[in-house]
Design a protein around this motif. Structure first.
Motif, PDB file in Angstrom:
ATOM      1  N   UNK A  69      43.692  42.412  33.827  1.00 55.84           N
ATOM      2  CA  UNK A  69      43.470  42.715  35.242  1.00 55.84           C
ATOM      3  C   UNK A  69      44.777  43.148  35.895  1.00 55.84           C
ATOM      4  N   UNK A  70      44.771  44.337  36.482  1.00 54.23           N
ATOM      5  CA  UNK A  70      45.908  44.816  37.261  1.00 54.23           C
ATOM      6  C   UNK A  70      45.593  44.677  38.743  1.00 54.23           C
TER       7      UNK A  70
ATOM      8  N   UNK B 168      38.263  45.893  46.604  1.00 56.80           N
ATOM      9  CA  UNK B 168      36.881  45.465  46.825  1.00 56.80           C
ATOM     10  C   UNK B 168      36.257  44.814  45.591  1.00 56.80           C
ATOM     11  N   UNK B 169      37.003  44.763  44.491  1.00 56.41           N
ATOM     12  CA  UNK B 169      36.478  44.200  43.251  1.00 56.41           C
ATOM     13  C   UNK B 169      37.090  44.890  42.061  1.00 56.41           C
TER      14      UNK B 169
ATOM     15  N   UNK C   2      45.119  50.059  42.313  1.00 57.18           N
ATOM     16  CA  UNK C   2      44.085  49.669  41.362  1.00 57.18           C
ATOM     17  C   UNK C   2      43.916  48.159  41.391  1.00 57.18           C
ATOM     18  N   UNK C   3      42.685  47.685  41.459  1.00 58.85           N
ATOM     19  CA  UNK C   3      42.390  46.258  41.289  1.00 58.85           C
ATOM     20  C   UNK C   3      41.262  46.158  40.266  1.00 58.85           C
TER      21      UNK C   3
ATOM     22  N   UNK D 186      39.999  32.861  38.361  1.00 61.28           N
ATOM     23  CA  UNK D 186      41.145  32.672  39.255  1.00 61.28           C
ATOM     24  C   UNK D 186      41.458  33.968  39.990  1.00 61.28           C
ATOM     25  N   UNK D 187      41.886  33.845  41.254  1.00 60.97           N
ATOM     26  CA  UNK D 187      42.353  35.018  41.973  1.00 60.97           C
ATOM     27  C   UNK D 187      43.486  35.692  41.186  1.00 60.97           C
ATOM     28  N   UNK D 188      43.575  37.010  41.197  1.00 61.84           N
ATOM     29  CA  UNK D 188      42.759  37.939  41.977  1.00 61.84           C
ATOM     30  C   UNK D 188      41.563  38.521  41.221  1.00 61.84           C
ATOM     31  N   UNK D 189      41.245  37.981  40.036  1.00 63.17           N
ATOM     32  CA  UNK D 189      40.177  38.561  39.220  1.00 63.17           C
ATOM     33  C   UNK D 189      38.824  38.385  39.912  1.00 63.17           C
TER      34      UNK D 189
END
Length: 384
Positions: free
Chosen positions: A281-282, A219-220, A287-288, A198-201
């Motif tokens: 996941x943050x 970007x990932x 940070x992504x 699921x977004x945003x992962x």
């Protein structure tokens, strides 16, 4: 002693407006924490296919959970860099500088967010949602026969599992029998979309250091810790998720939480390339990506260097009276990550079976808190 369990009984938790804290900032922290040292050799996970994922519909009004994040199945190994995680001594205060006053509100609760330290009365507002089968979600007041897994905040903590938490007290009688305990998968069966998140992962590595090159953010996976392991199979099942969206308080520069990962996969699939995984996941402007991983760049799994509790002879008090007898896990770990005051952020806690539904894993989650001194990069260390 048997684990004390209060199973969370609803599949769809309504959208909650909760809270996190007040204002004043202490300054007694000694700075950022380096990664801890591992406790075991690198080990793997199961390799058979099949099974199912729970019915994971959109939950309430959560926000960006509709589109599936795209992942890459290319094995990029250890491409990119890990991060500057500090060089000072490990913080032994159990959380460091607490910027937001907090009073636990998890006594006699079956609310998983309250059990983590989120949403207490009068504290900072947050929005939460659940994408999890109710059989794999619960609230515990303890686990095992010693104090290793006592709550680290308040009187309860969350358990999020790819198996049935109602079976946590079913202790296997002999080695090898643990594969029959806590290992029921969720309906409806095969046919789910198991190759994406699921977004945003996103499983895809950014291939570099987001701290040194902020243009990589978005970007990932900034941690570069998901793709290599996930692409060994490329399929997830029994996906279980808790999610919180909030705005960082003006006097906070980091957030933290405590996590423990436990699995019945050990030792049956040790040394094999498939590992049930936990991702924290943050999604933030700075940070992504995953923020809970060991010093070798492994997400928390059977492959983690933190898997220090290995009950090969069935004598560990940590797993007495539980279905983890003859299994393995980490002790409580503390994960922290820098954030920017005033930023809107999203934090997703997810655990899932990798490659098939057979043999299950779980995470304990507790002690979400703010800190007013950063560490230079995501950090996960065992709690002393």
């Amino acid at each position: 002693m048997d684990c004390k369990l209060s199973v969370f009984s609803r599949l769809l938790l309504p959208l909650l407006t909760l809270g996190l804290g007040g204002s004043a900032c202490n300054t007694d922290d000694d700075g950022g924490s380096p990664f801890g040292t591992g406790a075991n050799d690198e080990i793997g996970d199961e390799g058979s296919s099949g099974g199912d994922q729970g019915d994971q519909g959109d939950q309430g009004d959560q926000g960006d959970q509709g589109d599936q994040g795209e992942d890459s199945e290319d094995d990029q190994g250890s491409e990119g860099t890990l991060f500057d995680v500090g060089s000072g001594e490990e913080d032994t205060t159990g959380g460091g500088c607490r910027s937001i006053p907090h009073t636990p509100c998890d006594a006699n609760t079956d609310d998983p967010f309250a059990a983590m330290g989120l949403g207490c009365p009068g504290e900072f507002p947050v929005t939460t949602s659940i994408d999890a089968h109710p059989d794999g979600l619960g609230v515990l007041q303890g686990f095992g026969s010693n104090d290793t897994f006592d709550p680290t905040e308040g009187s309860a903590f969350v358990v999020l599992s790819t198996g049935h938490v109602a079976e946590l007290g079913d202790e296997p009688a002999s080695p090898g029998q643990q594969i029959f305990n806590c290992n029921k998968w969720f309906t409806p069966g095969d046919g789910m979309n198991t190759a994406t998140f699921p977004d945003p992962i996103e499983a895809q590595d950014v291939g570099g250091d987001c701290l040194a090159n902020p243009q990589l953010v978005g970007m990932g996976d900034c941690s570069n810790t998901i793709e290599d392991q996930f692409s060994m199979s490329g399929f997830k099942y029994d996906y279980q998720e808790l999610r919180v969206s909030l705005t960082v308080p003006e006097d906070a520069v980091a957030l933290g939480f405590d996590v423990a990962y436990l699995t019945t996969e050990w030792p049956v699939f040790a040394g094999q390339p498939y590992n049930d995984m936990f991702i924290a996941w943050l999604e933030a402007p700075n940070w992504t990506g995953n923020v809970s991983f060991d010093q070798n760049g492994n997400a928390l799994s059977l492959n983690s260097a933190f898997l220090a509790l290995q009950d090969s002879d069935g004598t560990l008090p940590e797993f007495a009276g539980t279905c983890l007898r003859y299994g393995a896990g980490t002790p409580w770990l503390s994960s922290t990550v820098d954030v920017n005051p005033g930023d809107a952020i999203e934090l997703v806690f997810a655990v899932f079976d990798l490659d098939d539904v057979n043999l299950d894993s779980m995470v304990f989650l507790d002690n979400f808190h703010w800190e007013c001194e950063g560490g230079g990069g995501p950090s996960t260390v065992p709690i002393p």
